[in-house]
Design a protein around this motif. Structure first.
Motif, PDB file in Angstrom:
ATOM      1  N   VAL A  53       2.175  42.073  58.405  1.00  0.00           N
ATOM      2  CA  VAL A  53       0.798  42.568  58.264  1.00  0.00           C
ATOM      3  C   VAL A  53       0.772  43.869  57.444  1.00  0.00           C
ATOM      4  O   VAL A  53      -0.180  44.103  56.686  1.00  0.00           O
ATOM      5  CB  VAL A  53       0.157  42.789  59.654  1.00  0.00           C
ATOM      6  N   VAL A  54       1.837  44.696  57.556  1.00  0.00           N
ATOM      7  CA  VAL A  54       1.824  46.006  56.886  1.00  0.00           C
ATOM      8  C   VAL A  54       1.576  45.902  55.378  1.00  0.00           C
ATOM      9  O   VAL A  54       0.600  46.470  54.872  1.00  0.00           O
ATOM     10  CB  VAL A  54       3.106  46.819  57.215  1.00  0.00           C
ATOM     11  N   PRO A  55       2.423  45.155  54.598  1.00  0.00           N
ATOM     12  CA  PRO A  55       2.141  45.076  53.159  1.00  0.00           C
ATOM     13  C   PRO A  55       0.849  44.326  52.837  1.00  0.00           C
ATOM     14  O   PRO A  55       0.182  44.638  51.835  1.00  0.00           O
ATOM     15  CB  PRO A  55       3.358  44.335  52.590  1.00  0.00           C
ATOM     16  N   THR A  56       0.504  43.352  53.694  1.00  0.00           N
ATOM     17  CA  THR A  56      -0.718  42.573  53.449  1.00  0.00           C
ATOM     18  C   THR A  56      -1.948  43.466  53.561  1.00  0.00           C
ATOM     19  O   THR A  56      -2.789  43.510  52.656  1.00  0.00           O
ATOM     20  CB  THR A  56      -0.826  41.414  54.481  1.00  0.00           C
ATOM     21  N   ALA A  57      -2.040  44.210  54.679  1.00  0.00           N
ATOM     22  CA  ALA A  57      -3.187  45.098  54.896  1.00  0.00           C
ATOM     23  C   ALA A  57      -3.183  46.232  53.871  1.00  0.00           C
ATOM     24  O   ALA A  57      -4.235  46.652  53.386  1.00  0.00           O
ATOM     25  CB  ALA A  57      -3.172  45.652  56.314  1.00  0.00           C
ATOM     26  N   ALA A  58      -1.971  46.729  53.521  1.00  0.00           N
ATOM     27  CA  ALA A  58      -1.883  47.822  52.545  1.00  0.00           C
ATOM     28  C   ALA A  58      -2.439  47.380  51.191  1.00  0.00           C
ATOM     29  O   ALA A  58      -3.186  48.121  50.536  1.00  0.00           O
ATOM     30  CB  ALA A  58      -0.431  48.286  52.397  1.00  0.00           C
ATOM     31  N   THR A  59      -2.086  46.154  50.790  1.00  0.00           N
ATOM     32  CA  THR A  59      -2.574  45.626  49.507  1.00  0.00           C
ATOM     33  C   THR A  59      -4.100  45.529  49.512  1.00  0.00           C
ATOM     34  O   THR A  59      -4.770  46.010  48.591  1.00  0.00           O
ATOM     35  CB  THR A  59      -1.971  44.227  49.248  1.00  0.00           C
ATOM     36  N   GLY A  60      -4.641  44.910  50.581  1.00  0.00           N
ATOM     37  CA  GLY A  60      -6.094  44.762  50.671  1.00  0.00           C
ATOM     38  C   GLY A  60      -6.790  46.111  50.724  1.00  0.00           C
ATOM     39  O   GLY A  60      -7.794  46.332  50.036  1.00  0.00           O
ATOM     40  N   ALA A  61      -6.244  47.037  51.524  1.00  0.00           N
ATOM     41  CA  ALA A  61      -6.874  48.347  51.670  1.00  0.00           C
ATOM     42  C   ALA A  61      -6.870  49.115  50.349  1.00  0.00           C
ATOM     43  O   ALA A  61      -7.862  49.750  49.984  1.00  0.00           O
ATOM     44  CB  ALA A  61      -6.168  49.158  52.763  1.00  0.00           C
ATOM     45  N   LEU A  62      -5.751  49.033  49.599  1.00  0.00           N
ATOM     46  CA  LEU A  62      -5.675  49.732  48.309  1.00  0.00           C
ATOM     47  C   LEU A  62      -6.667  49.166  47.305  1.00  0.00           C
ATOM     48  O   LEU A  62      -7.326  49.919  46.571  1.00  0.00           O
ATOM     49  CB  LEU A  62      -4.258  49.653  47.739  1.00  0.00           C
ATOM     50  N   ARG A  63      -6.759  47.834  47.258  1.00  0.00           N
ATOM     51  CA  ARG A  63      -7.729  47.209  46.357  1.00  0.00           C
ATOM     52  C   ARG A  63      -9.146  47.624  46.740  1.00  0.00           C
ATOM     53  O   ARG A  63      -9.967  47.949  45.896  1.00  0.00           O
ATOM     54  CB  ARG A  63      -7.611  45.676  46.394  1.00  0.00           C
TER      55      ARG A  63
END
Lengths: 131, 115
Positions: A53-63
Motif C-alpha cells: 500500500v505504501v508505494p501505491t498510496a504515495a504515487t496516488g497522493a503525489l499525483r
C-alpha cells in the motif's frame, strides 16, 4: 504455487492500483486476498499488503498533490490518529464476535453508499468542484 | 476542524483493524459528509492519510518479521502503475460521477461483508 498465480497476482495488483487511484483507497481489499491466493498466511498477508500500500498510496497522493486536490494537514492528522485507532481496534476485535461485527459493518457500508448516492444528486454534472 | 479530522482518523483506525478493510473506505465518505470536502479532494486526502498509516503499520509488522518484501513488490509495482492510471482517470470524472461510482464500490464491499 501454480503457474498462473504470478501473472494473476500482477493483474490483480494493477487492478488494486487503479481502484486506489480512482477511489482514494489503499488497495488492501484486493492485496490481501491476492496474497492469500499466493499462499501467504493471514498475518503475513496483512503485513505484506501494508507494505504494498505504501508505494501505491504515495504515487496516488503525489499525483493528486500535483492536481491540487491533496489537503496535507488533514491527511497528516487523520493518518497519525488512525495509528492510535488501529491499536484500539485490536482491543475491540479481541472482545467481540467476528461474524457479527463484520455483518454490522457491511450494513453500515450499504447505508453509507445509499447516502452518498443521494448526495450525488446535489452535485453538478460537470467538473467545477476541484478548481 | 482538527477535532473532526482526529475523529475520522480514530474511526478509520478502529475499522481497519476490526473489519480488515483499509481506512480509505471510511475516510472518503466521512471527509465528504462530515468535513464537506469535494469528492476528488476527499479521495486525494484519504490517500495521504493511508500513506501515513500504512507506513507505520508496515514498519511495525516488519520488526516482527511478518512482511514478505518480494511479494509486496510483486503486487506493489503493478499497483503503482495502476495508481498512475487511476488518478489520471479520476481527473476526467465529474464530482457527481465519482461520488456515484464510489457509492457503488462501497455498496459492493458492504454486501460482500454481509454475505
Amino acid at each position: 504455487m501454480s503457474g498462473w498465480a504470478i501473472p494473476a497476482a500482477i493483474c490483480l495488483g494493477l487492478v488494486a492500483g487503479v481502484l486506489s487511484g480512482v477511489f482514494g483507497v489503499g488497495g488492501g481489499i484486493i492485496f490481501v486476498p491476492t496474497l492469500l491466493l499466493l499462499g501467504l498466511g493471514q498475518v503475513e498477508a496483512a503485513a505484506t499488503s501494508l507494505l504494498a500500500v505504501v508505494p501505491t498510496a504515495a504515487t496516488g497522493a503525489l499525483r493528486q498533490r500535483a492536481y491540487g486536490n491533496l489537503r496535507h494537514r488533514a491527511a497528516l492528522v487523520i493518518g497519525a490518529v488512525s495509528v492510535v485507532g488501529a491499536e484500539l481496534g485490536v482491543q475491540i476485535a479481541t472482545r467481540l464476535d467476528e461474524d457479527v461485527i463484520r455483518r454490522a459493518f457491511g450494513v453500515l457500508l450499504v447505508v453509507v453508499a445509499a447516502r452518498l448516492a443521494l448526495s450525488a444528486r446535489r452535485e453538478p454534472r460537470r467538473y467545477p468542484d476541484v478548481s | 476542524m482538527v477535532a473532526r479530522l482526529a475523529l475520522i482518523g480514530l474511526v478509520a483506525g478502529v475499522f481497519s483493524t476490526v473489519f480488515g478493510v483499509g481506512g480509505g473506505i471510511v475516510v472518503v465518505p466521512l471527509l465528504i459528509s462530515f468535513v464537506g470536502l469535494p469528492t476528488h479532494a476527499a479521495a486525494a486526502t484519504s490517500l495521504g492519510a493511508i500513506l501515513v498509516t500504512a507506513t507505520a503499520g508496515a514498519l511495525l509488522y516488519a520488526f516482527r518479521g511478518d512482511v514478505r518484501v518480494g511479494y509486496a513488490l510483486l503486487i506493489g509495482i503493478p499497483a503503482v502503475a495502476g495508481a498512475l492510471v487511476g488518478t489520471q482517470l479520476q481527473q476526467r470524472l465529474s464530482g457527481r460521477a465519482l461520488t456515484l461510482a464510489f457509492s457503488a464500490f462501497v455498496a459492493v464491499i458492504g454486501v460482500r461483508l454481509i454475505l
